[in-house]
Design a protein around this motif. Sequence first.
Motif, PDB file in Angstrom:
ATOM      1  N   MET A  52      28.938   7.959 123.603  1.00 24.36           N
ATOM      2  CA  MET A  52      27.699   8.576 124.085  1.00 24.36           C
ATOM      3  C   MET A  52      27.955  10.046 124.434  1.00 24.36           C
ATOM      4  SD  MET A  52      25.150   7.415 127.177  1.00 24.36           S
ATOM      5  CE  MET A  52      24.453   6.092 126.175  1.00 24.36           C
ATOM      6  N   THR A  53      27.085  10.922 123.948  1.00 24.53           N
ATOM      7  CA  THR A  53      27.214  12.354 124.208  1.00 24.53           C
ATOM      8  C   THR A  53      26.619  12.697 125.563  1.00 24.53           C
ATOM      9  OG1 THR A  53      27.056  12.837 121.844  1.00 24.53           O
ATOM     10  CG2 THR A  53      26.615  14.650 123.367  1.00 24.53           C
ATOM     11  N   VAL A  54      27.343  13.506 126.338  1.00 19.19           N
ATOM     12  CA  VAL A  54      26.864  13.962 127.633  1.00 19.19           C
ATOM     13  C   VAL A  54      26.441  15.430 127.508  1.00 19.19           C
ATOM     14  CG1 VAL A  54      27.432  14.381 130.050  1.00 19.19           C
ATOM     15  CG2 VAL A  54      28.333  12.349 128.883  1.00 19.19           C
ATOM     16  N   ILE A  55      25.187  15.693 127.804  1.00 22.00           N
ATOM     17  CA  ILE A  55      24.674  17.062 127.775  1.00 22.00           C
ATOM     18  C   ILE A  55      24.480  17.509 129.221  1.00 22.00           C
ATOM     19  CG2 ILE A  55      22.859  18.609 126.963  1.00 22.00           C
ATOM     20  CD1 ILE A  55      24.388  17.291 124.700  1.00 22.00           C
ATOM     21  N   ARG A  56      25.160  18.549 129.602  1.00 23.21           N
ATOM     22  CA  ARG A  56      25.090  19.036 130.973  1.00 23.21           C
ATOM     23  C   ARG A  56      23.881  19.951 131.164  1.00 23.21           C
ATOM     24  NH1 ARG A  56      30.349  18.900 129.461  1.00 23.21           N
ATOM     25  NH2 ARG A  56      30.253  21.040 128.666  1.00 23.21           N
ATOM     26  N   GLN A  57      23.434  19.996 132.386  1.00 21.83           N
ATOM     27  CA  GLN A  57      22.252  20.777 132.752  1.00 21.83           C
ATOM     28  C   GLN A  57      22.363  22.230 132.301  1.00 21.83           C
ATOM     29  OE1 GLN A  57      20.444  20.234 136.732  1.00 21.83           O
ATOM     30  NE2 GLN A  57      20.988  22.378 137.123  1.00 21.83           N
TER      31      GLN A  57
ATOM     32  N   MET B 127      18.997   9.237 120.788  1.00 23.91           N
ATOM     33  CA  MET B 127      18.928   8.070 121.655  1.00 23.91           C
ATOM     34  C   MET B 127      20.269   7.753 122.320  1.00 23.91           C
ATOM     35  SD  MET B 127      16.464   5.711 119.224  1.00 23.91           S
ATOM     36  CE  MET B 127      16.331   4.351 120.390  1.00 23.91           C
ATOM     37  N   GLU B 128      21.349   8.327 121.804  1.00 19.28           N
ATOM     38  CA  GLU B 128      22.674   8.089 122.387  1.00 19.28           C
ATOM     39  C   GLU B 128      23.098   9.194 123.340  1.00 19.28           C
ATOM     40  OE1 GLU B 128      25.585   7.047 119.331  1.00 19.28           O
ATOM     41  OE2 GLU B 128      23.899   6.577 118.009  1.00 19.28           O
ATOM     42  N   VAL B 129      22.183  10.074 123.669  1.00 18.38           N
ATOM     43  CA  VAL B 129      22.494  11.181 124.576  1.00 18.38           C
ATOM     44  C   VAL B 129      22.284  10.753 126.023  1.00 18.38           C
ATOM     45  CG1 VAL B 129      21.604  13.407 125.396  1.00 18.38           C
ATOM     46  CG2 VAL B 129      22.062  13.061 122.965  1.00 18.38           C
ATOM     47  N   ARG B 130      23.182  11.209 126.886  1.00 20.28           N
ATOM     48  CA  ARG B 130      23.005  11.035 128.328  1.00 20.28           C
ATOM     49  C   ARG B 130      22.995  12.418 128.970  1.00 20.28           C
ATOM     50  NH1 ARG B 130      26.151  10.661 132.892  1.00 20.28           N
ATOM     51  NH2 ARG B 130      28.125  10.724 131.734  1.00 20.28           N
ATOM     52  N   TRP B 131      22.058  12.621 129.880  1.00 22.71           N
ATOM     53  CA  TRP B 131      21.934  13.904 130.561  1.00 22.71           C
ATOM     54  C   TRP B 131      22.703  13.908 131.873  1.00 22.71           C
ATOM     55  CZ3 TRP B 131      19.735  17.908 128.116  1.00 22.71           C
ATOM     56  CH2 TRP B 131      18.870  17.638 127.046  1.00 22.71           C
ATOM     57  N   GLU B 132      23.446  14.958 132.120  1.00 17.16           N
ATOM     58  CA  GLU B 132      24.107  15.171 133.404  1.00 17.16           C
ATOM     59  C   GLU B 132      23.362  16.312 134.091  1.00 17.16           C
ATOM     60  OE1 GLU B 132      28.262  17.073 134.333  1.00 17.16           O
ATOM     61  OE2 GLU B 132      28.580  14.959 133.758  1.00 17.16           O
ATOM     62  N   SER B 133      22.290  15.970 134.823  1.00 17.62           N
ATOM     63  CA  SER B 133      21.395  16.997 135.349  1.00 17.62           C
ATOM     64  C   SER B 133      20.595  16.467 136.519  1.00 17.62           C
ATOM     65  CB  SER B 133      20.434  17.466 134.258  1.00 17.62           C
ATOM     66  OG  SER B 133      19.481  18.357 134.774  1.00 17.62           O
ATOM     67  N   LYS B 134      20.295  17.340 137.455  1.00 21.76           N
ATOM     68  CA  LYS B 134      19.399  17.021 138.552  1.00 21.76           C
ATOM     69  C   LYS B 134      17.962  17.415 138.220  1.00 21.76           C
ATOM     70  CE  LYS B 134      22.960  17.582 142.108  1.00 21.76           C
ATOM     71  NZ  LYS B 134      23.365  18.336 143.335  1.00 21.76           N
ATOM     72  N   LEU B 135      17.786  18.130 137.127  1.00 22.11           N
ATOM     73  CA  LEU B 135      16.469  18.599 136.721  1.00 22.11           C
ATOM     74  C   LEU B 135      15.951  17.769 135.553  1.00 22.11           C
ATOM     75  CD1 LEU B 135      17.093  22.473 136.691  1.00 22.11           C
ATOM     76  CD2 LEU B 135      16.072  21.122 138.531  1.00 22.11           C
ATOM     77  N   SER B 136      14.640  17.731 135.401  1.00 19.39           N
ATOM     78  CA  SER B 136      14.054  17.135 134.203  1.00 19.39           C
ATOM     79  C   SER B 136      14.329  18.038 133.009  1.00 19.39           C
ATOM     80  CB  SER B 136      12.550  16.952 134.387  1.00 19.39           C
ATOM     81  OG  SER B 136      11.906  18.219 134.384  1.00 19.39           O
TER      82      SER B 136
ATOM     83  N   LEU C 122      22.823  20.859 120.488  1.00 19.72           N
ATOM     84  CA  LEU C 122      23.754  20.560 121.575  1.00 19.72           C
ATOM     85  C   LEU C 122      24.452  19.242 121.261  1.00 19.72           C
ATOM     86  CD1 LEU C 122      21.553  21.470 124.685  1.00 19.72           C
ATOM     87  CD2 LEU C 122      23.323  22.856 123.592  1.00 19.72           C
ATOM     88  N   ASP C 123      25.780  19.278 121.269  1.00 22.21           N
ATOM     89  CA  ASP C 123      26.556  18.083 120.925  1.00 22.21           C
ATOM     90  C   ASP C 123      27.519  17.662 122.028  1.00 22.21           C
ATOM     91  OD1 ASP C 123      28.476  20.035 120.843  1.00 22.21           O
ATOM     92  OD2 ASP C 123      28.880  19.866 118.692  1.00 22.21           O
ATOM     93  N   GLY C 124      27.351  18.228 123.218  1.00 24.90           N
ATOM     94  CA  GLY C 124      28.210  17.888 124.331  1.00 24.90           C
ATOM     95  C   GLY C 124      29.408  18.794 124.503  1.00 24.90           C
TER      96      GLY C 124
END
Length: 507
Positions: free
Chosen positions: A1-6, A80-89, A286-288
């Motif tokens: 799973m790819t993690v995309i940071r804020q 669909m395999e992306v996970r967000w690392e963020s406090k914002l929408s 964006l690919d993480g």
Amino acid sequence: MTVIRQDDLIDSVADALQFISYFHPLDYVNAVHRAWQREQNPAAKGAMAQILVNSRMCAEGHRPVCQDTGIVNVFLKIGMEVRWESKLSVTDMVNEGVRRAYLHPDNPLRASIVADPAGARGNTRDNTPAVVHMEVVPGNTVEVAVAAKGGGSENKSRLAMLNPSDSIVDWVVETLPGMGAGWCPPGLLGIGIGGSAEKAALMAKEALLDPIDIDELRQRGPSGRAEELRLEIMDEVNKLGIGAQGLGGLTTVVDVKIKEFPTHAASLPVAMIPNCAATRHTHFVLDGSGPARQIPPSVDDWPEVALEEGKQARRVNLDTISAADTAGWRPGETLLLSGKIFTGRDAAHKKIRQLIESGEGLPPQVNLAGKFIYYVGPVDAVGDEAVGPAGPTTADRMDKYTEFMLEHTGLIGMIGKAERGPSGIEAIRRHAAVYLIAVGGAAYLVSRAITSARVVAFPELGMEAIYEFEVEDMPVTVAVDCRGESIHATGPALWKARIEEQAIKLV
């Protein structure tokens, strides 16, 4: 799973918006250059030369190609395999990117967005919020398209719910002349066909993000009805003779883009949205691995084009000009203006009328008698600039004020872009005034003719405040003379007839 940071999305959006503010897509530059090479109308050719020179100047100087740095449109395809690392929408992350881009100290962009659109219309001061569209798709990346859409072209968007038997080509050809030149041709047409009303409009907007490839399509031949329509619409539109800036000429559009979607058996929704001479968009993924950075093109990729206005232009001293002098000007004539001019857009005109009607009168530093008013909302200056990019806004929005302004202020002329409506032209004729146009899409070039600028009234209006500009050899074209003759009526009519009679090759 790819993690995309804020911060990855925020930084990437901010970088993309700065990038597109001063780098035209090269496919558009090359398309306009080809149109410039084959153009036969000197006025239209000169307008395209200004657009190309302005584009290169902005690429070199990293300043906006147009003072209207647009409403931001962002399209995201989220895997669909992306996970967000963020406090914002996601929307809040995009808006933070917009905020950082438009408030960038090295290249501030004009904040044009107003909240409470049906009420107070207060400027949000940072160009937020953006218009954000999101789609969840298979995959582990986030694909992002970013565009900044100017108000002049956005205001010319059109939507029709046609009958299934109606001709789309006929609708476009009948509709386009009524859109005028406020969308700053030469540009592109994005067309959405099918779906529902809102789906057609969304497709038309998204179609404008596709690369310019009409010449390649023409060479290989169409492979479906949508591609046939692209060629038919482009050819028929250019036969209208509208030309660059509506001055008449061979090229009105450099490409037509179409997207389709299945629709109801009883429906044929069609939306048309033009992109202007400040075509601005870019894409990233964006690919993480961190934020995406735009890769600057080489300035050597821009064509070398010379400006030739000075050879045939009439030089005008605005500080000594009189109505007797302007009486000899004719539509299509090139002028180089020097001296003092005032600026004013919609909000300033409204306040001027309120002050005069109330009996309070204008501030003493706003003496418009014998002067010209320039319809512009400039970008803030940086470094040693007198003012930032300062191209014209669409003039017919001021038609509702023109009779009042000419009667009560002593103005003798106006400067803007595109055509005036019937009421504006009649007021100009009645008061023996004149209307001049600067080239939309050449804002940085125009600003180099402004040697000093100061706010003289209504600073609370931000970019819509009244400035006093000192200009030197500012290039303009006479659009409506004191007799009410308009180049935007005579120019396209002349070139439409020439194209029809002489079978001029348009491609």
